[in-house]
Design a protein around this motif. Structure first.
Motif, PDB file in Angstrom:
ATOM      1  N   CYS A  48       0.855  -1.187   0.000  1.00 62.95           N
ATOM      2  CA  CYS A  48       0.000   0.000   0.000  1.00 62.95           C
ATOM      3  C   CYS A  48       0.888   1.233   0.000  1.00 62.95           C
ATOM      4  N   SER A  88       0.970   5.240   0.808  1.00 64.48           N
ATOM      5  CA  SER A  88       0.286   6.313   1.533  1.00 64.48           C
ATOM      6  C   SER A  88       1.008   7.628   1.286  1.00 64.48           C
ATOM      7  N   VAL A 123      -3.386   5.662  -1.022  1.00 64.20           N
ATOM      8  CA  VAL A 123      -4.181   6.442  -0.079  1.00 64.20           C
ATOM      9  C   VAL A 123      -3.527   7.801   0.072  1.00 64.20           C
ATOM     10  N   VAL A 138      -7.753   6.435  -2.719  1.00 65.53           N
ATOM     11  CA  VAL A 138      -8.636   6.545  -1.556  1.00 65.53           C
ATOM     12  C   VAL A 138      -8.178   7.733  -0.722  1.00 65.53           C
ATOM     13  N   ARG A 139      -9.138   8.567  -0.312  1.00 67.90           N
ATOM     14  CA  ARG A 139      -8.771   9.802   0.374  1.00 67.90           C
ATOM     15  C   ARG A 139      -9.025   9.707   1.878  1.00 67.90           C
ATOM     16  N   ALA A 140      -8.042  10.167   2.654  1.00 65.44           N
ATOM     17  CA  ALA A 140      -8.175  10.297   4.101  1.00 65.44           C
ATOM     18  C   ALA A 140      -8.206  11.785   4.435  1.00 65.44           C
ATOM     19  N   ILE A 200      -6.689   3.555   7.302  1.00 62.87           N
ATOM     20  CA  ILE A 200      -7.070   3.069   5.972  1.00 62.87           C
ATOM     21  C   ILE A 200      -5.916   2.301   5.334  1.00 62.87           C
ATOM     22  N   SER A 201      -4.704   2.819   5.505  1.00 63.04           N
ATOM     23  CA  SER A 201      -3.540   2.188   4.875  1.00 63.04           C
ATOM     24  C   SER A 201      -3.362   0.757   5.346  1.00 63.04           C
ATOM     25  N   ALA A 225     -13.382   1.887   3.336  1.00 61.35           N
ATOM     26  CA  ALA A 225     -12.243   2.006   2.418  1.00 61.35           C
ATOM     27  C   ALA A 225     -12.055   0.736   1.606  1.00 61.35           C
ATOM     28  N   ARG A 269     -12.327   0.594  -2.458  1.00 62.75           N
ATOM     29  CA  ARG A 269     -11.274  -0.031  -3.266  1.00 62.75           C
ATOM     30  C   ARG A 269     -11.861  -1.118  -4.162  1.00 62.75           C
TER      31      ARG A 269
END
Length: 449
Positions: A197, A199, A225, A264-266, A275-276, A437, A441
């Motif tokens: 992942c 980030s 992310v 994907v937005r945090a 989320i990560s 999340a 995805r």
């Protein structure tokens, strides 16, 4: 290490101590010292015999340019300049950074920064961060890569990751992005087999169109992310004074473009970590039908609200359990408990009951994701739940996300689950956000088929 210091209170000593733990030869550069921390000192980069792979420059901005020039002349692989006083500091700093960029243009030496903390690579113990490790514990090796435009946000990410036992493949602080920037790093980590992942924390895009192309390609293979700040007028102004960033003019456009690219937005550093790790461990959910499992009815109700509600929730669906699933649940649960969604195991729950319930739910094709609200206070619940959850995670294709609250025993179980790549959270909302999340995805991947 240019700017190495024998004074323990100086940044040049802190960084040298961090670097000394690594799996490589460390060479301090200081014309006034013969030895620091057991390492032979040299008066300049040019006086060092042989090749040099990486130079960290911790000097004032003006002096950093002279050191950088030496590095380029020697053919150093990469230079990290920690100094502030460049584009983030006004017109004079902008001119100074322009001069720095011109020096590196056309050379084979790469530049990270300026105005950066540099890098952390846990596997090799490469650590150029400006903060003592004893004050800010580093996370273990793992599969999440972090790219940050802010050193402080990166440190917050690392500390939160370490608190949960989430490991990192690398953390790169890009600072003012005079040379190495986010697009190149996303491409690198997209191809990196040790990263599951990617980030990012960004205040601006070096090249928005290219970022979307690069992130879109990366998203086909692994999750990306982002915490993108500078969303408001005030935030954009603050970003400019922090890293010299030119923020995007419309966050609505940014939001739509990121979603289209599968990013994907945090919205804060806690969400970025939460989320990560869910995406790194579980990949995605095949749909939005969620089953809640709890041993306390109240927590099951709270979780259900977060799942279904679009107002202070995440707009997902509660799964309808099949007749076969309800029959299997009734066979192992107390007669007075609920075999509908949310599943209420009651205070008579045991580790074995959790195991059999999860097995039944993972076999139900109408369930896309399972959110377990673990209550560890019932008398027959033990640390054996770690093994149960780990086995079920490995055995089934339906992802499992856990929430739990409690004392030190609870934290120990959460840490144990994390080590087994079962994402676990100290609140129901954070757990359901992680589920959302996974669903987001999954939807993106479905559209690419």
């Amino acid at each position: 290490m240019v700017g190495a210091s024998a004074n323990p209170s100086k940044i040049g000593n802190v960084v040298l101590r961090n670097l000394s733990k690594g799996d490589f030869r460390v060479i301090p550069v200081n014309p006034k010292e013969k030895e620091i921390l057991g390492h032979e000192c040299f008066p300049s980069v040019s006086s060092i015999p042989g090749d040099v792979d990486l130079v960290l420059v911790a000097l004032p901005a003006g002096s950093a340019l002279k050191a950088a020039s030496e590095c380029i002349e020697k053919g150093v692989g990469t230079v990290i300049i920690t100094s502030s006083g460049f584009a983030e500091s006004g017109p004079e700093g902008v001119a100074l950074q322009g001069e720095l960029e011109s020096m590196f243009d056309g050379s084979e030496t790469r530049l990270l920064g300026p105005n950066t903390m540099g890098v952390l690579v846990p596997r090799s113990h490469l650590d150029t961060l400006l903060i003592p490790a004893e004050k800010s514990p580093r996370p273990p090796p793992g599969s999440v890569a972090m790219v940050s435009q802010s050193g402080a946000v990166a440190v917050a990410f690392l500390e939160k990751a370490g608190a949960f036992g989430m490991g990192l493949s690398a953390c790169v602080c890009i600072g003012n992005k005079a040379d190495i920037e986010e697009c190149e790093l996303v491409e690198h980590f997209s191809a990196d087999k040790g990263t599951d992942c990617i980030s990012l924390y960004l205040e601006s895009f070096s090249d928005g169109r290219r970022f979307l192309e690069v992130a879109g390609r990366a998203s086909l293979n692994k999750p990306v992310v982002i915490l993108k700040s500078g969303r408001s007028v005030a935030g954009a102004k603050a970003a400019s004074s922090h890293t010299g960033a030119l923020a995007a003019s419309s966050d609505v456009l940014v939001e739509g473009a990121l979603r289209q690219a599968g990013v994907v937005r945090a919205y804060d550093e806690e969400e970025l970590v939460d989320i990560s790790r869910a995406l790194a461990y579980l990949g995605h959910a095949r749909g939005d039908r969620v089953c809640i499992v709890a041993s306390a009815g109240g927590f099951g109700v709270i979780a259900s609200d977060y799942v279904e509600s679009s107002d202070h929730g995440f707009g997902l669906r509660m799964a309808e359990l099949s007749e076969e699933t309800r029959r299997r649940l009734a066979a192992v649960m107390p007669a007075f408990s609920s075999v509908r969604n949310p599943v209420d195991l009651t205070a008579e729950v045991t580790d074995e009951m959790y195991d059999k319930v999860l097995e039944a739910l993972q076999a139900d094709p109408g369930i896309d994701c399972i959110m377990m609200s673990l209550e560890l206070q019932p008398p027959n619940v033990t640390k054996g739940l770690i093994e149960v959850a780990a086995r079920r995670r490995a055995a089934g294709s339906t992802p499992i996300v856990v929430s739990a609250f409690g004392d030190d025993d609870t934290h120990a179980i959460l840490a144990g689950l994390e080590k087994n790549r079962v994402p676990s959270y100290p609140s129901i909302r954070r757990a359901v956000r992680a589920v959302a999340a996974l669903v987001e995805r999954g939807r993106y991947l479905d559209k690419q088929k």
